[in-house]
Design an enzyme around this catalytic site. Structure first.
Site, mmCIF file in Angstrom:
data_model
loop_
_atom_site.group_PDB
_atom_site.id
_atom_site.type_symbol
_atom_site.label_atom_id
_atom_site.label_comp_id
_atom_site.label_asym_id
_atom_site.label_seq_id
_atom_site.Cartn_x
_atom_site.Cartn_y
_atom_site.Cartn_z
ATOM 1 N N GLY A 12 11.643 24.189 -6.711
ATOM 2 C CA GLY A 12 11.390 25.455 -7.389
ATOM 3 C C GLY A 12 12.582 25.781 -8.264
ATOM 4 N N GLY A 16 18.277 29.194 -13.017
ATOM 5 C CA GLY A 16 19.617 29.578 -12.575
ATOM 6 C C GLY A 16 20.415 28.371 -12.128
ATOM 7 C CB VAL A 17 24.078 27.922 -11.585
ATOM 8 C CG1 VAL A 17 24.437 28.924 -10.495
ATOM 9 C CG2 VAL A 17 25.001 26.713 -11.506
ATOM 10 C CG ASP A 18 22.498 29.265 -6.633
ATOM 11 O OD1 ASP A 18 23.632 28.757 -6.721
ATOM 12 O OD2 ASP A 18 22.320 30.474 -6.386
ATOM 13 C CB SER A 19 16.866 26.343 -8.743
ATOM 14 O OG SER A 19 16.959 26.960 -9.999
ATOM 15 C CG MET A 38 7.137 29.149 -8.746
ATOM 16 S SD MET A 38 7.646 29.685 -7.078
ATOM 17 C CE MET A 38 9.126 28.718 -6.854
ATOM 18 C CB CYS A 103 9.126 37.232 -2.957
ATOM 19 S SG CYS A 103 9.094 36.070 -4.325
ATOM 20 N N GLY A 127 16.930 26.639 -4.125
ATOM 21 C CA GLY A 127 18.380 26.842 -4.179
ATOM 22 C C GLY A 127 18.888 27.883 -3.205
ATOM 23 C CB CYS A 200 12.135 38.773 -7.424
ATOM 24 S SG CYS A 200 11.278 39.484 -6.016
#
EC number: 2.8.1.13
Length: 373
Positions: A12, A16-19, A38, A103, A127, A200
């Site tokens: 997913g 962003g940097v994490d995913s 998504m 979510c 992430g 979110c």
């Protein structure tokens, strides 16, 4: 060395940097990786710019950099039906919901997981800062992320064993600073992108303004517990138990000159109760009732156990005794707790393991319900 090339992981990706780093690490570990963006909310801002479009461009840039296919999937209807309607219903009932918990349960690990399976996924990955560990019986235990300040197990506490069996959290053993370093070293397009904040679907928008588009605000009286009228409130849904700012009574002090806090609500009379002092007696309670009780692995229908708990994200753990009866529980605190808020999640821990949790219905002080809804 394990050959991961036949194991398909659908990531997913939010832009962003994490995913982004999640996808990169899995690719480096040899997995067959697919990125999926998504779209859960139509979030065109006041200038007509849809932030989802910008985020998707970042997903595409990162996916191209690391050499993985990527897709976009629209979950706006599922999100509206399963998360946003719940969010509004909770506010109507005078509670303060936690949409991120819902979510994760309904969208990121249900709708998305189902979609990933149609792509032939063996696992999904996100992430999130959490860890999964499989024991010798094949049961998956969800553990806190190694970065204590970023641990997200609180928001993942409603995930089922079936969902966890299919989930990887590649960032769980890393510190956030290390994730940024990995992104920068790899030259990822999102390496310097700032983290998203806020709920979110609201993002950076003004919360009051946003909520008033969907729920009519009903003004009412702001009172002290002993009956002093302190003016008008803007609508009960705009205030949460224990809140300090936004009351508009900063200049009106009692003898002790302490700041004012929201200490209660009466939905039936449309009254907001306020009081002075961070530890105002009306804010303190020693037990709570919760429903939608859920465990991340198999537990008995009825049992009593001791553990630690969090009543909101990023607060220290508190020692509790939990009496479980089906999908309901009474949680008794070892020490009085401040501002236990109906609608928020209570989450149970055994050391590093997140056991699950439920939604807070009511707080009690010496067996009497606190006037919080």
């Amino acid at each position: 060395m394990t050959d991961n090339s036949k194991i398909r992981v659908v990531v997913g990706m939010s832009g962003g940097v994490d995913s982004s780093v999640t996808a990169l690490l899995l690719k480096e570990q040899g997995y067959d990786v697919i990125g999926v963006f998504m779209k859960n909310w139509d979030d065109t801002d006041e200038f007509g710019v849809c932030t989802a479009t910008e985020d998707y461009k970042d997903v595409a840039a990162v996916a191209d950099q690391i050499g993985i296919p990527y897709y976009s999937v629209n979950f706006e209807k599922e999100y509206w039906d399963r998360v946003f309607e719940y969010f509004l219903a909770e506010y109507r009932a005078g509670r303060t919901p936690n949409p991120d918990v819902m979510c994760n349960k309904e969208i990121k690990f249900k709708a998305f997981l189902d979609y990933a399976m149609t792509l032939g996924a063996d696992y999904v990955a996100t992430g999130h800062y959490a860890q999964v560990k499989r024991d010798e019986n094949g049961t998956v235990h969800m553990l806190r992320g190694a970065d204590n300040g970023k641990d997200q197990t609180y928001f993942l506490s409603q995930l089922s064993q079936e969902q966890l069996q299919k989930t990887l959290f590649p960032l769980g053993h890393l510190q956030k600073s290390e994730v940024r370093e990995i992104a920068e070293r790899a030259g990822l397009a999102t390496a310097k992108k700032k983290d998203s904040t806020g709920i979110c679907f609201i993002g950076e928008k003004n919360f009051k303004q946003f909520l008033s588009q969907y729920l009519p605000a009903q003004k009412g009286r702001m009172m002290t517990i002993d009956g002093r009228d302190m003016g008008e409130h803007a609508g009960l849904m705009y205030y949460t138990i224990g809140q300090r700012g936004g009351l508009g009574i900063g200049g009106q002090h009692g003898g002790d000159n302490q700041p004012w806090f929201v200490v209660g609500k009466d939905l039936s009379q449309n009254i907001l109760y306020v009081g002075q002092g961070f530890y105002h007696e009306a804010l303190m309670s020693n037990s709570l009732d919760a429903s939608v009780i859920h465990f991340t692995r198999e537990m008995p229908e009825e049992f009593t156990f001791e553990c630690t708990a969090k009543f909101r994200y990023r607060q220290p753990d508190s020692q509790v005794t939990v009496h479980v009866r089906g999908d309901k529980a009474e949680v008794v605190f070892a020490e009085p707790q401040r501002a236990i808020t109906p609608g928020q999640a209570v989450v149970f821990y055994d050391g590093k393991e997140c056991l699950g949790g439920g939604m807070i219905d009511m707080a009690y002080k010496n067996g009497q319900p606190c006037q919080y809804i």
